[in-house]
Write a protein that holds these residues in place. Sequence first.
Motif, PDB file in Angstrom:
ATOM      1  N   THR A 246       0.859  -1.196   0.000  1.00  0.00           N
ATOM      2  CA  THR A 246       0.000   0.000   0.000  1.00  0.00           C
ATOM      3  C   THR A 246       0.887   1.235   0.000  1.00  0.00           C
ATOM      4  OG1 THR A 246      -0.109  -0.068   2.410  1.00  0.00           O
ATOM      5  CG2 THR A 246      -1.900  -1.146   1.178  1.00  0.00           C
ATOM      6  N   SER A 247       0.316   2.353  -0.432  1.00  0.00           N
ATOM      7  CA  SER A 247       1.116   3.564  -0.606  1.00  0.00           C
ATOM      8  C   SER A 247       1.748   4.051   0.692  1.00  0.00           C
ATOM      9  CB  SER A 247       0.262   4.675  -1.218  1.00  0.00           C
ATOM     10  OG  SER A 247      -0.845   4.958  -0.394  1.00  0.00           O
ATOM     11  N   ASP A 248       1.087   3.782   1.827  1.00  0.00           N
ATOM     12  CA  ASP A 248       1.655   4.242   3.088  1.00  0.00           C
ATOM     13  C   ASP A 248       2.869   3.417   3.517  1.00  0.00           C
ATOM     14  OD1 ASP A 248      -0.317   2.146   3.399  1.00  0.00           O
ATOM     15  OD2 ASP A 248      -0.019   2.375   5.570  1.00  0.00           O
ATOM     16  N   LYS A 249       3.091   2.289   2.835  1.00  0.00           N
ATOM     17  CA  LYS A 249       4.232   1.421   3.158  1.00  0.00           C
ATOM     18  C   LYS A 249       5.407   1.634   2.191  1.00  0.00           C
ATOM     19  CE  LYS A 249       2.157  -0.813   6.507  1.00  0.00           C
ATOM     20  NZ  LYS A 249       2.609  -0.672   7.922  1.00  0.00           N
ATOM     21  N   LEU A 250       5.259   2.569   1.263  1.00  0.00           N
ATOM     22  CA  LEU A 250       6.310   2.783   0.266  1.00  0.00           C
ATOM     23  C   LEU A 250       7.484   3.537   0.880  1.00  0.00           C
ATOM     24  CD1 LEU A 250       4.156   3.768  -2.857  1.00  0.00           C
ATOM     25  CD2 LEU A 250       5.232   1.560  -2.365  1.00  0.00           C
ATOM     26  N   ASP A 251       8.664   2.923   0.781  1.00  0.00           N
ATOM     27  CA  ASP A 251       9.894   3.509   1.320  1.00  0.00           C
ATOM     28  C   ASP A 251      10.732   4.032   0.143  1.00  0.00           C
ATOM     29  OD1 ASP A 251      12.748   3.614   2.101  1.00  0.00           O
ATOM     30  OD2 ASP A 251      12.022   2.856   4.019  1.00  0.00           O
ATOM     31  N   VAL A 252      11.018   5.333   0.133  1.00  0.00           N
ATOM     32  CA  VAL A 252      11.742   5.940  -0.989  1.00  0.00           C
ATOM     33  C   VAL A 252      13.130   5.318  -1.158  1.00  0.00           C
ATOM     34  CG1 VAL A 252      12.769   8.076  -1.880  1.00  0.00           C
ATOM     35  CG2 VAL A 252      10.487   8.112  -0.869  1.00  0.00           C
ATOM     36  N   LYS A 253      13.802   4.998  -0.052  1.00  0.00           N
ATOM     37  CA  LYS A 253      15.142   4.373  -0.152  1.00  0.00           C
ATOM     38  C   LYS A 253      15.038   3.021  -0.840  1.00  0.00           C
ATOM     39  CE  LYS A 253      19.547   3.636   0.835  1.00  0.00           C
ATOM     40  NZ  LYS A 253      19.684   2.274   0.297  1.00  0.00           N
ATOM     41  N   VAL A 254      14.044   2.233  -0.452  1.00  0.00           N
ATOM     42  CA  VAL A 254      13.849   0.918  -1.076  1.00  0.00           C
ATOM     43  C   VAL A 254      13.509   1.091  -2.559  1.00  0.00           C
ATOM     44  CG1 VAL A 254      12.410  -1.157  -1.112  1.00  0.00           C
ATOM     45  CG2 VAL A 254      13.157  -0.178   1.074  1.00  0.00           C
ATOM     46  N   LEU A 255      12.645   2.046  -2.840  1.00  0.00           N
ATOM     47  CA  LEU A 255      12.251   2.303  -4.225  1.00  0.00           C
ATOM     48  C   LEU A 255      13.443   2.795  -5.057  1.00  0.00           C
ATOM     49  CD1 LEU A 255       8.820   4.068  -3.623  1.00  0.00           C
ATOM     50  CD2 LEU A 255       9.173   1.812  -4.662  1.00  0.00           C
ATOM     51  N   SER A 256      14.289   3.618  -4.461  1.00  0.00           N
ATOM     52  CA  SER A 256      15.478   4.116  -5.155  1.00  0.00           C
ATOM     53  C   SER A 256      16.395   2.963  -5.549  1.00  0.00           C
ATOM     54  CB  SER A 256      16.246   5.100  -4.268  1.00  0.00           C
ATOM     55  OG  SER A 256      15.478   6.251  -4.002  1.00  0.00           O
ATOM     56  N   ASP A 257      16.645   2.069  -4.590  1.00  0.00           N
ATOM     57  CA  ASP A 257      17.515   0.919  -4.861  1.00  0.00           C
ATOM     58  C   ASP A 257      16.917   0.014  -5.927  1.00  0.00           C
ATOM     59  OD1 ASP A 257      19.270   1.869  -2.983  1.00  0.00           O
ATOM     60  OD2 ASP A 257      18.599   0.530  -1.384  1.00  0.00           O
ATOM     61  N   PHE A 258      15.610  -0.189  -5.867  1.00  0.00           N
ATOM     62  CA  PHE A 258      14.942  -1.058  -6.831  1.00  0.00           C
ATOM     63  C   PHE A 258      15.031  -0.453  -8.239  1.00  0.00           C
ATOM     64  CE2 PHE A 258      11.309  -2.667  -9.217  1.00  0.00           C
ATOM     65  CZ  PHE A 258      11.348  -4.025  -8.933  1.00  0.00           C
ATOM     66  N   ALA A 259      14.716   0.840  -8.347  1.00  0.00           N
ATOM     67  CA  ALA A 259      14.734   1.506  -9.652  1.00  0.00           C
ATOM     68  C   ALA A 259      16.154   1.557 -10.215  1.00  0.00           C
ATOM     69  CB  ALA A 259      14.166   2.912  -9.524  1.00  0.00           C
ATOM     70  N   LYS A 260      17.124   1.832  -9.352  1.00  0.00           N
ATOM     71  CA  LYS A 260      18.515   1.903  -9.810  1.00  0.00           C
ATOM     72  C   LYS A 260      18.955   0.550 -10.376  1.00  0.00           C
ATOM     73  CE  LYS A 260      22.147   1.674  -7.063  1.00  0.00           C
ATOM     74  NZ  LYS A 260      23.253   1.958  -6.109  1.00  0.00           N
ATOM     75  N   LYS A 261      18.610  -0.520  -9.670  1.00  0.00           N
ATOM     76  CA  LYS A 261      18.988  -1.859 -10.128  1.00  0.00           C
ATOM     77  C   LYS A 261      18.331  -2.171 -11.482  1.00  0.00           C
ATOM     78  CE  LYS A 261      18.989  -6.707  -8.586  1.00  0.00           C
ATOM     79  NZ  LYS A 261      18.191  -7.295  -9.675  1.00  0.00           N
ATOM     80  N   GLU A 262      17.069  -1.801 -11.633  1.00  0.00           N
ATOM     81  CA  GLU A 262      16.367  -2.054 -12.892  1.00  0.00           C
ATOM     82  C   GLU A 262      16.987  -1.252 -14.044  1.00  0.00           C
ATOM     83  OE1 GLU A 262      13.704  -4.171 -13.649  1.00  0.00           O
ATOM     84  OE2 GLU A 262      14.342  -4.987 -11.710  1.00  0.00           O
ATOM     85  N   MET A 263      17.324   0.009 -13.771  1.00  0.00           N
ATOM     86  CA  MET A 263      17.922   0.859 -14.812  1.00  0.00           C
ATOM     87  C   MET A 263      19.305   0.353 -15.212  1.00  0.00           C
ATOM     88  SD  MET A 263      15.787   3.139 -15.808  1.00  0.00           S
ATOM     89  CE  MET A 263      14.597   1.797 -15.645  1.00  0.00           C
ATOM     90  N   GLU A 264      20.075  -0.092 -14.220  1.00  0.00           N
ATOM     91  CA  GLU A 264      21.407  -0.623 -14.514  1.00  0.00           C
ATOM     92  C   GLU A 264      21.309  -1.872 -15.378  1.00  0.00           C
ATOM     93  OE1 GLU A 264      23.506  -1.246 -10.877  1.00  0.00           O
ATOM     94  OE2 GLU A 264      23.724   0.880 -10.441  1.00  0.00           O
ATOM     95  N   GLU A 265      20.360  -2.746 -15.061  1.00  0.00           N
ATOM     96  CA  GLU A 265      20.191  -3.964 -15.854  1.00  0.00           C
ATOM     97  C   GLU A 265      19.745  -3.630 -17.273  1.00  0.00           C
ATOM     98  OE1 GLU A 265      17.581  -6.590 -13.781  1.00  0.00           O
ATOM     99  OE2 GLU A 265      19.043  -7.057 -12.187  1.00  0.00           O
ATOM    100  N   CYS A 266      18.881  -2.641 -17.386  1.00  0.00           N
ATOM    101  CA  CYS A 266      18.410  -2.190 -18.697  1.00  0.00           C
ATOM    102  C   CYS A 266      19.574  -1.640 -19.524  1.00  0.00           C
ATOM    103  CB  CYS A 266      17.327  -1.133 -18.517  1.00  0.00           C
ATOM    104  SG  CYS A 266      16.737  -0.396 -20.054  1.00  0.00           S
ATOM    105  N   GLN A 267      20.414  -0.835 -18.886  1.00  0.00           N
ATOM    106  CA  GLN A 267      21.561  -0.257 -19.581  1.00  0.00           C
ATOM    107  C   GLN A 267      22.566  -1.330 -20.000  1.00  0.00           C
ATOM    108  OE1 GLN A 267      23.093   2.747 -16.908  1.00  0.00           O
ATOM    109  NE2 GLN A 267      21.502   4.233 -17.431  1.00  0.00           N
TER     110      GLN A 267
END
Length: 573
Positions: A224-245
């Motif tokens: 749920t949106s109240d459980k979203l952690d920006v640090k966790v989301l940052s790490d997840f997005a960074k990993k996905e972008m790195e794999e894409c690159q």
Amino acid sequence: MLKDFFLNEVEEAILKAIKDNKLGQASEYTKGSLMIEKPKNPDFGDFAVNVSSLARTAKIAPPMIANAIVEYLSAKDYSVSIVGGFINFKIENALLANAVEEILTKKENYGKPDKIEKEKILLEYVSANPTGPFHIGHGRWAAMGSALANLLKFYGHEVYQEFYINDAGSQIQKLGNSLKIRVRQELGENVDFPADEVERKNFYPGDYLIPVAKKYVEQNPGITSDKLDVKVLSDFAKKEMEECQKKLLEGFRVHFDNFYSELDLHNSGKVEESYKELMAKGMLYEKDGAMWFKSSEFGDDQDRVIKKADGSNTYLTADIAYHVDKLKRGFDRLINIWGADHHGYVARVKASLEALGYDPNKLEILLGQLVNLVINGEEVRMGKRKNMVTLDDLIEEVGVDATRYWMEMRNIDMTLDFDIELAKRSTDENPVFYVQYAHARVCSILRNAVNDRINPETGEQIKAPMTQKELDDLIHNFDKNIILKTADTAKTLILKLEEFKSVISLSAQNRTVYTICRYVQELAAEFHSFYNSNRVICDDVDLMKSRLALMVAIRITLKNALDILAVSAPEKM
């Protein structure tokens, strides 16, 4: 290399002439002060050396100097003529035969120098933020960097390719905040990025984060949106972008030996170590609450802040530590490919290395200009065309070969106009097609020499003039006298083949890739011209063998060059 051979002949002859007092008042000569060139009038010869500059010390006329030097030339397998202060050389067929023999003998090693001062080189390029797909400018650095690495390896250096991941700045938190909005949208919330342009700059509103958000929700059921952690989301997005690159780089034939994280550099303590070392050497001072580096003492136009008043480091602080770390890893030379907007950054990084006791000349920076997209003869602004925004889009539109070749065929310090429609065209106007077609055409000739064919007009079978074994024997047991049969008609073509060695040497020394593109286009032109005027498969068996050997030499040289560019050499088109 024939150029070096003739120049060395002249220089040795000059030294002998001086020793025998044949050059007037000239008492000494420094090797390397003369140049060799191709005469504008080919009737004069194949190469020429202008010795007129010696007249200043010899105190005699250039023709007299040239005549005195010629007396000491061996004139073996070449003839000599004098025009003013020029010594002209005309190659005889024996040297041409030697050139072809060298290609057929060395094969995939043709063009490599016999001996160089080998260096251990770290080549850093692309080094993009892991916050989104590569744009077209990144594609140019990727193509140029990987081709330069191939070139330097071919030349004989040990090359280590590195991608510096800029993952330690505020952009990673921006990435996490951006993904949070996309995840909330995926959860059905009516939320969007700020409409205000200033606020919007704190986010990455591109659609590329939508599939990342979907994946995050799939992997975190019930979130749920109240459980979203920006640090966790940052790490997840960074990993996905790195794999894409990384996936895109692999498909683009770009292979890095290491992906070096800026965040890891900070966490290792190396950034603070470099800061303390500069402090210990007396290279820092405090001003307005900030710490300044005395970079102006080492060639920079002004001193630079490396620690802000709030105690945080500037970008320069980490860059100093990163380059020091490179040198501590034992590399003899560092080569970076940066965008032209980093021009002012060069002096301060070099200054930091010198301040810490390292040789700043070990660092080379190649500054690259931007890429302009051209569609139907008109330049288009990046992002205006929906399917032409990212490097991935461009590759999908024109293919890997065309994208790489077009990115490589202009010097890195020149703005590149990438003509989309021309890059897709299968015509001689498209340089990559023109070169690849030359290779495919050579391969077709060699196939026709050993494969039976059907006459399209009569339907009758045409027996091949020789077997594959006979062709292999012709090449593997090459008798250079064979090439003499076609040396006269193929002289220009053979000289162009021989030129490959000097092209490799100069390209490696000057860190240029476009010169190889220019060379293969010139070689393709010479081949097409020769082919249009001379039948390779003909009734004269010896002449046919001679020309087939020449075809193999062309195939080898084109393939070696295209391999450096990481552009395919098709056998059929």
